[in-house]
Structure formats: structure tokens, C-alpha cells
Write a protein that holds these residues in place. Structure first.
Motif, PDB file in Angstrom:
ATOM      1  N   GLY A 114       0.797  -1.381   0.029  1.00  0.00           N
ATOM      2  CA  GLY A 114      -0.041  -0.049   0.691  1.00  0.00           C
ATOM      3  C   GLY A 114       0.539   1.378   0.359  1.00  0.00           C
ATOM      4  O   GLY A 114       2.111   1.283  -0.605  1.00  0.00           O
ATOM      5  N   ASN A 115       0.568   2.100   1.025  1.00  0.00           N
ATOM      6  CA  ASN A 115       1.518   3.234   0.519  1.00  0.00           C
ATOM      7  C   ASN A 115       2.551   3.718   1.733  1.00  0.00           C
ATOM      8  O   ASN A 115       2.101   2.755   2.845  1.00  0.00           O
ATOM      9  N   ALA A 116       3.620   4.093   1.854  1.00  0.00           N
ATOM     10  CA  ALA A 116       5.178   3.994   2.197  1.00  0.00           C
ATOM     11  C   ALA A 116       4.489   4.532   3.084  1.00  0.00           C
ATOM     12  O   ALA A 116       3.272   5.782   3.129  1.00  0.00           O
ATOM     13  N   PRO A 117       4.426   4.183   5.131  1.00  0.00           N
ATOM     14  CA  PRO A 117       4.247   4.847   5.891  1.00  0.00           C
ATOM     15  C   PRO A 117       4.494   6.361   6.417  1.00  0.00           C
ATOM     16  O   PRO A 117       5.536   6.729   5.359  1.00  0.00           O
ATOM     17  N   THR A 118       4.014   7.689   6.947  1.00  0.00           N
ATOM     18  CA  THR A 118       4.111   8.577   7.168  1.00  0.00           C
ATOM     19  C   THR A 118       6.021   8.751   7.326  1.00  0.00           C
ATOM     20  O   THR A 118       6.396  10.508   7.232  1.00  0.00           O
ATOM     21  N   GLY A 119       5.932   8.314   8.364  1.00  0.00           N
ATOM     22  CA  GLY A 119       7.541   8.590   9.585  1.00  0.00           C
ATOM     23  C   GLY A 119       7.607   9.725  10.763  1.00  0.00           C
ATOM     24  O   GLY A 119       7.938  10.255  10.818  1.00  0.00           O
ATOM     25  N   ASP A 120       5.450  10.071  10.637  1.00  0.00           N
ATOM     26  CA  ASP A 120       5.512  11.186  11.488  1.00  0.00           C
ATOM     27  C   ASP A 120       5.602   9.946  12.876  1.00  0.00           C
ATOM     28  O   ASP A 120       5.659   8.904  12.776  1.00  0.00           O
ATOM     29  N   ASP A 121       6.100  11.214  13.180  1.00  0.00           N
ATOM     30  CA  ASP A 121       7.002  10.651  14.935  1.00  0.00           C
ATOM     31  C   ASP A 121       5.882  10.244  15.614  1.00  0.00           C
ATOM     32  O   ASP A 121       5.504   9.187  16.671  1.00  0.00           O
ATOM     33  N   ASP A 122       4.658  10.990  15.595  1.00  0.00           N
ATOM     34  CA  ASP A 122       3.531  10.135  16.722  1.00  0.00           C
ATOM     35  C   ASP A 122       2.671   9.207  16.516  1.00  0.00           C
ATOM     36  O   ASP A 122       2.562   8.574  17.330  1.00  0.00           O
ATOM     37  N   THR A 123       3.004   9.197  15.214  1.00  0.00           N
ATOM     38  CA  THR A 123       2.286   7.619  14.289  1.00  0.00           C
ATOM     39  C   THR A 123       3.406   6.363  14.603  1.00  0.00           C
ATOM     40  O   THR A 123       2.982   5.618  14.888  1.00  0.00           O
ATOM     41  N   GLU A 124       4.310   6.962  14.542  1.00  0.00           N
ATOM     42  CA  GLU A 124       5.431   5.720  15.222  1.00  0.00           C
ATOM     43  C   GLU A 124       5.480   5.739  16.552  1.00  0.00           C
ATOM     44  O   GLU A 124       5.746   4.150  16.738  1.00  0.00           O
ATOM     45  N   ARG A 125       5.401   6.580  17.094  1.00  0.00           N
ATOM     46  CA  ARG A 125       5.505   6.276  18.811  1.00  0.00           C
ATOM     47  C   ARG A 125       4.534   4.726  19.145  1.00  0.00           C
ATOM     48  O   ARG A 125       4.376   4.481  20.369  1.00  0.00           O
ATOM     49  N   LEU A 126       2.387   5.438  18.752  1.00  0.00           N
ATOM     50  CA  LEU A 126       1.903   5.371  18.394  1.00  0.00           C
ATOM     51  C   LEU A 126       2.175   3.014  18.079  1.00  0.00           C
ATOM     52  O   LEU A 126       1.453   2.044  18.728  1.00  0.00           O
ATOM     53  N   LEU A 127       2.237   3.465  16.988  1.00  0.00           N
ATOM     54  CA  LEU A 127       2.968   1.835  16.334  1.00  0.00           C
ATOM     55  C   LEU A 127       3.619   0.923  16.905  1.00  0.00           C
ATOM     56  O   LEU A 127       3.626  -0.215  17.446  1.00  0.00           O
ATOM     57  N   ALA A 128       4.758   1.478  17.828  1.00  0.00           N
ATOM     58  CA  ALA A 128       5.648   0.490  19.236  1.00  0.00           C
ATOM     59  C   ALA A 128       5.118   0.469  20.193  1.00  0.00           C
ATOM     60  O   ALA A 128       5.224  -0.371  20.475  1.00  0.00           O
ATOM     61  N   ALA A 129       4.029   1.010  20.543  1.00  0.00           N
ATOM     62  CA  ALA A 129       3.592   1.041  21.691  1.00  0.00           C
ATOM     63  C   ALA A 129       2.385  -0.249  21.554  1.00  0.00           C
ATOM     64  O   ALA A 129       1.741  -1.094  22.207  1.00  0.00           O
ATOM     65  N   LEU A 130       1.377   0.030  20.655  1.00  0.00           N
ATOM     66  CA  LEU A 130       0.754  -0.786  20.618  1.00  0.00           C
ATOM     67  C   LEU A 130       1.451  -1.909  20.410  1.00  0.00           C
ATOM     68  O   LEU A 130       0.103  -3.403  20.535  1.00  0.00           O
ATOM     69  N   ARG A 131       2.564  -1.915  19.424  1.00  0.00           N
ATOM     70  CA  ARG A 131       3.155  -3.675  19.061  1.00  0.00           C
ATOM     71  C   ARG A 131       3.009  -4.203  20.888  1.00  0.00           C
ATOM     72  O   ARG A 131       3.810  -5.273  21.284  1.00  0.00           O
ATOM     73  N   GLU A 132       3.920  -3.701  21.543  1.00  0.00           N
ATOM     74  CA  GLU A 132       4.594  -3.740  22.425  1.00  0.00           C
ATOM     75  C   GLU A 132       3.575  -4.033  23.883  1.00  0.00           C
ATOM     76  O   GLU A 132       3.807  -5.324  24.348  1.00  0.00           O
ATOM     77  N   LEU A 133       1.831  -3.614  23.432  1.00  0.00           N
ATOM     78  CA  LEU A 133       1.401  -3.966  24.532  1.00  0.00           C
ATOM     79  C   LEU A 133       0.468  -5.772  23.666  1.00  0.00           C
ATOM     80  O   LEU A 133       0.504  -6.048  24.878  1.00  0.00           O
ATOM     81  N   ARG A 134       0.707  -5.594  22.492  1.00  0.00           N
ATOM     82  CA  ARG A 134       0.150  -7.002  22.020  1.00  0.00           C
ATOM     83  C   ARG A 134       1.214  -8.132  22.440  1.00  0.00           C
ATOM     84  O   ARG A 134       0.758  -8.667  23.262  1.00  0.00           O
ATOM     85  N   ALA A 135       2.567  -7.959  22.729  1.00  0.00           N
ATOM     86  CA  ALA A 135       3.626  -8.361  22.935  1.00  0.00           C
ATOM     87  C   ALA A 135       3.099  -8.919  24.726  1.00  0.00           C
ATOM     88  O   ALA A 135       2.780  -9.927  24.981  1.00  0.00           O
ATOM     89  N   ASP A 136       2.720  -7.863  25.466  1.00  0.00           N
ATOM     90  CA  ASP A 136       2.736  -8.144  27.243  1.00  0.00           C
ATOM     91  C   ASP A 136       1.388  -9.550  27.238  1.00  0.00           C
ATOM     92  O   ASP A 136       0.863  -9.579  27.979  1.00  0.00           O
ATOM     93  N   LEU A 137       0.138  -8.427  25.861  1.00  0.00           N
ATOM     94  CA  LEU A 137      -1.009  -9.562  26.343  1.00  0.00           C
ATOM     95  C   LEU A 137      -0.532 -11.080  25.856  1.00  0.00           C
ATOM     96  O   LEU A 137      -1.719 -11.754  26.450  1.00  0.00           O
TER      97      LEU A 137
END
Length: 119
Positions: A33-56
Motif C-alpha cells: 500500500g502506501n509507505a508510512p508517513t514517518g510521523d513521530d507520533d504515529t511511529e510512537r503509537l505503532l511501537a506502543a501498540l506492538r509492545e502492548l500486544r506482546a504484553d497481552l
């Protein structure tokens, strides 16, 4: 007359749907699809989502944690594909995190995601 040393050659034909890199310091990245925007807030959110999934994955599975994991996976997928996620998906994550207050109190990653979602 001295002959020149042969140089390495790379020939790439018609390539579709593939990722490759050439050279000593080449780095290959693949986006569907489209390349990620590289927006810092979006990158932080993505990392946090993945960390929470790992914890879950290390908690006892309940209907509530499965719903949250599914919503996190959907948001991760959408951000990975488009570089963004829509407001309705973020509202759903807020609802699920609000319903899982005991989880957010125990898992620091849940608190991080809640904070990034403005809860």
C-alpha cells in the motif's frame, strides 16, 4: 594497453511485489500500500501498540483481552499499510482500554497506549 578489471554487475528485470537491496550498505524496506508517513507520533503509537500486544500475549486470555488484541492488530495493520489509522479505530481502542482498567493498571504498555490515545 592494460585491460580494466571487470566490475560487478547487477541486472534487474521486471520485478513486481518484491523487495531487494544491492550494495554494501543497502537497506531494503517493503511496504504494502502506501509507505508510512514517518510521523513521530504515529511511529510512537505503532511501537506502543506492538509492545502492548506482546504484553497481552503473556496474560491470561479472556474475551476482553482477545477483543483488545484484535483491535490492536487491526490498528497495527492499518498504520503499516497506510501510515495512518482512522478515528473510528482509535475510538474503539479507547473504549477497549477503558473497559480494561485493571489491565492498564498492571501493564505499563497499556498505560502508554492509553496516554498516546489521549485518555
Amino acid at each position: 594497453m592494460a585491460s580494466e578489471e571487470p566490475q560487478p554487475q547487477v541486472n534487474i528485470g521486471d520485478v513486481t511485489g518484491s523487495t531487494f537491496a544491492v550494495g554494501n550498505r543497502a537497506e531494503a524496506r517493503s511496504y504494502h500500500g502506501n509507505a508510512p508517513t514517518g510521523d513521530d507520533d504515529t511511529e510512537r503509537l505503532l511501537a506502543a501498540l506492538r509492545e502492548l500486544r506482546a504484553d497481552l500475549s503473556r496474560t491470561r486470555r479472556t474475551e476482553q483481552t482477545e477483543d483488545l488484541d484484535e483491535a490492536l492488530a487491526d490498528a497495527d495493520d492499518e498504520i503499516t499499510r497506510t501510515g495512518n489509522t482512522d478515528g473510528s479505530r482509535l475510538r474503539r481502542l479507547r473504549e477497549l482500554l477503558g473497559d480494561a482498567e485493571s489491565l492498564t493498571a498492571v501493564l505499563a504498555s497499556a498505560g502508554t497506549v492509553a496516554g498516546l490515545l489521549g485518555m
